[in-house]
Design a protein around this motif. Structure first.
Motif, short mmCIF file in Angstrom:
data_model
loop_
_atom_site.label_atom_id
_atom_site.label_comp_id
_atom_site.label_asym_id
_atom_site.label_seq_id
_atom_site.Cartn_x
_atom_site.Cartn_y
_atom_site.Cartn_z
N GLU A 168 6.82 -56.81 32.49
CA GLU A 168 8.50 -56.90 32.74
C GLU A 168 9.15 -55.51 32.39
OE1 GLU A 168 10.05 -60.48 31.31
OE2 GLU A 168 8.75 -61.89 32.42
N THR A 169 8.62 -55.20 31.15
CA THR A 169 9.37 -53.93 30.71
C THR A 169 8.88 -52.69 31.51
OG1 THR A 169 9.49 -54.96 28.32
CG2 THR A 169 9.73 -52.40 28.65
N ALA A 170 7.67 -52.84 32.01
CA ALA A 170 7.33 -51.69 32.68
C ALA A 170 7.92 -51.74 33.99
CB ALA A 170 5.72 -51.65 33.21
N GLU A 171 7.95 -52.88 34.80
CA GLU A 171 8.87 -52.93 35.99
C GLU A 171 10.32 -52.70 35.96
OE1 GLU A 171 7.73 -54.09 39.16
OE2 GLU A 171 5.89 -53.84 38.43
N ALA A 172 10.94 -52.93 34.69
CA ALA A 172 12.30 -52.52 34.60
C ALA A 172 12.52 -51.19 34.49
CB ALA A 172 12.99 -53.53 33.44
N TRP A 173 11.59 -50.41 33.96
CA TRP A 173 11.67 -49.13 33.74
C TRP A 173 11.33 -48.16 35.09
CZ3 TRP A 173 8.18 -45.04 34.62
CH2 TRP A 173 8.71 -43.77 34.29
N MET A 174 10.45 -48.93 35.87
CA MET A 174 10.18 -48.53 37.13
C MET A 174 11.40 -48.24 37.98
SD MET A 174 6.08 -49.42 38.00
CE MET A 174 6.18 -48.79 39.46
N GLY A 175 12.32 -49.48 37.65
CA GLY A 175 13.39 -49.69 38.63
C GLY A 175 14.64 -48.93 38.04
N ALA A 189 17.08 -45.48 36.43
CA ALA A 189 17.01 -44.19 36.96
C ALA A 189 16.11 -43.19 36.62
CB ALA A 189 18.47 -43.57 36.71
N GLU A 190 15.74 -43.31 35.18
CA GLU A 190 14.64 -42.59 34.74
C GLU A 190 13.06 -42.77 35.24
OE1 GLU A 190 12.37 -41.65 30.38
OE2 GLU A 190 13.75 -43.38 30.27
N GLY A 191 12.82 -44.07 35.51
CA GLY A 191 11.71 -44.35 36.44
C GLY A 191 11.72 -43.89 37.55
N LYS A 192 12.89 -44.00 38.31
CA LYS A 192 12.70 -43.22 39.86
C LYS A 192 12.80 -41.90 39.72
CE LYS A 192 15.00 -47.34 42.01
NZ LYS A 192 15.92 -47.68 43.00
N GLU A 193 13.40 -41.38 38.58
CA GLU A 193 13.30 -39.79 38.71
C GLU A 193 11.98 -39.22 38.33
OE1 GLU A 193 14.68 -36.30 35.71
OE2 GLU A 193 16.44 -37.90 36.17
N PHE A 194 11.03 -40.05 37.39
CA PHE A 194 9.58 -39.61 37.20
C PHE A 194 8.94 -39.72 38.53
CE2 PHE A 194 5.31 -41.09 36.24
CZ PHE A 194 4.82 -40.04 35.20
N MET A 195 8.99 -40.77 39.10
CA MET A 195 8.34 -41.14 40.47
C MET A 195 8.60 -40.12 41.55
SD MET A 195 8.20 -45.17 40.59
CE MET A 195 9.55 -45.68 40.04
N THR A 196 9.84 -39.56 41.62
CA THR A 196 10.15 -38.93 42.67
C THR A 196 9.60 -37.49 42.27
OG1 THR A 196 12.42 -39.96 43.15
CG2 THR A 196 12.11 -37.31 43.67
N GLY A 197 9.64 -37.03 40.96
CA GLY A 197 9.20 -35.74 40.45
C GLY A 197 7.55 -35.76 40.73
N SER A 198 6.86 -36.98 40.50
CA SER A 198 5.53 -37.02 40.68
C SER A 198 5.17 -36.77 42.21
CB SER A 198 4.96 -38.25 40.01
OG SER A 198 3.55 -38.47 40.27
N GLY A 199 5.88 -37.68 43.00
CA GLY A 199 5.53 -37.35 44.39
C GLY A 199 5.78 -36.05 44.82
N GLU A 200 6.69 -35.27 44.43
CA GLU A 200 7.12 -33.92 44.72
C GLU A 200 6.15 -32.82 44.36
OE1 GLU A 200 11.10 -33.20 43.41
OE2 GLU A 200 12.16 -34.19 45.15
N LEU A 201 5.37 -33.14 43.06
CA LEU A 201 4.22 -32.24 42.80
C LEU A 201 2.86 -32.72 43.53
CD1 LEU A 201 5.02 -32.42 38.89
CD2 LEU A 201 5.03 -30.50 40.24
N TRP A 202 2.81 -33.89 44.04
CA TRP A 202 1.53 -34.21 44.94
C TRP A 202 1.89 -33.53 46.14
CZ3 TRP A 202 -2.86 -35.34 43.33
CH2 TRP A 202 -3.05 -35.94 42.23
N ARG A 203 3.26 -33.57 46.63
CA ARG A 203 3.41 -32.92 47.90
C ARG A 203 3.02 -31.31 47.94
NH1 ARG A 203 9.59 -32.48 49.56
NH2 ARG A 203 9.17 -34.65 48.81
N ALA A 204 3.42 -30.67 47.03
CA ALA A 204 2.98 -29.41 46.56
C ALA A 204 1.63 -29.15 46.64
CB ALA A 204 3.69 -28.99 45.38
N ALA A 205 0.90 -29.86 45.90
CA ALA A 205 -0.43 -29.72 45.73
C ALA A 205 -1.22 -30.06 47.23
CB ALA A 205 -1.10 -31.01 44.88
#
Length: 142
Positions: free
Chosen positions: A80-87, A89-105
């Motif tokens: 539950e704590t992990a799901e809350a973090w993923m939802g 703003a910080e979690g969404k920023e992490f996932m966006t940044g990760s996705g952008e780095l995978w896009r660059a790769a």
């Protein structure tokens, strides 16, 4: 598990949503630290064309971030704590940044930038919870 040589190596099948892939993890001493190497192999075909490398990359980045937290603090995180973090703003920023780095790769591997952006945008939207519920999960191919 397909191989195990504690504390430096293990390999296993990764079965999820009817698909099978393989992981191989090694730990090696490097100065005063340890290097973790993870190889995840899968037959991806159409799935790759829809989502690109971020489909599993973002998931592994999240898992490694959780491992880093556990190693640093010894504290586990409940679902539950992990799901809350993923939802959050910080979690969404992490996932966006990760996705952008995978896009660059992906682009660095020779894929057309526009195609890589389409794929990563779909993957980022999925992880952020912004895709329709009937969309296939990018980490599974189903």
């Amino acid at each position: 598990m397909t191989a195990c040589a504690p504390p430096t190596h293990f390999a296993a099948t990764w079965e999820f949503a009817g698909a099978v892939s393989w992981i191989d993890v090694t730990l090696a001493a490097e100065r005063s630290q340890a290097r973790l190497t993870l190889e995840h192999s899968a037959i991806i075909e159409d799935h790759w064309n829809q989502f690109g490398p971020g489909a599993v990359g973002i998931g592994w980045d999240l898992a490694i971030a959780g491992l880093e937290r556990y190693v640093a603090t010894g504290a586990s995180v409940d679902h539950e704590t992990a799901e809350a973090w993923m939802g959050s703003a910080e979690g969404k920023e992490f996932m966006t940044g990760s996705g952008e780095l995978w896009r660059a790769a992906h682009v660095a591997s020779g894929v057309d930038a526009a195609s890589a952006k389409e794929r990563s945008d779909r993957t980022i939207a999925f992880y952020r919870g912004e895709m329709p519920p009937d969309t296939a999960h990018p980490g599974t191919g189903s």
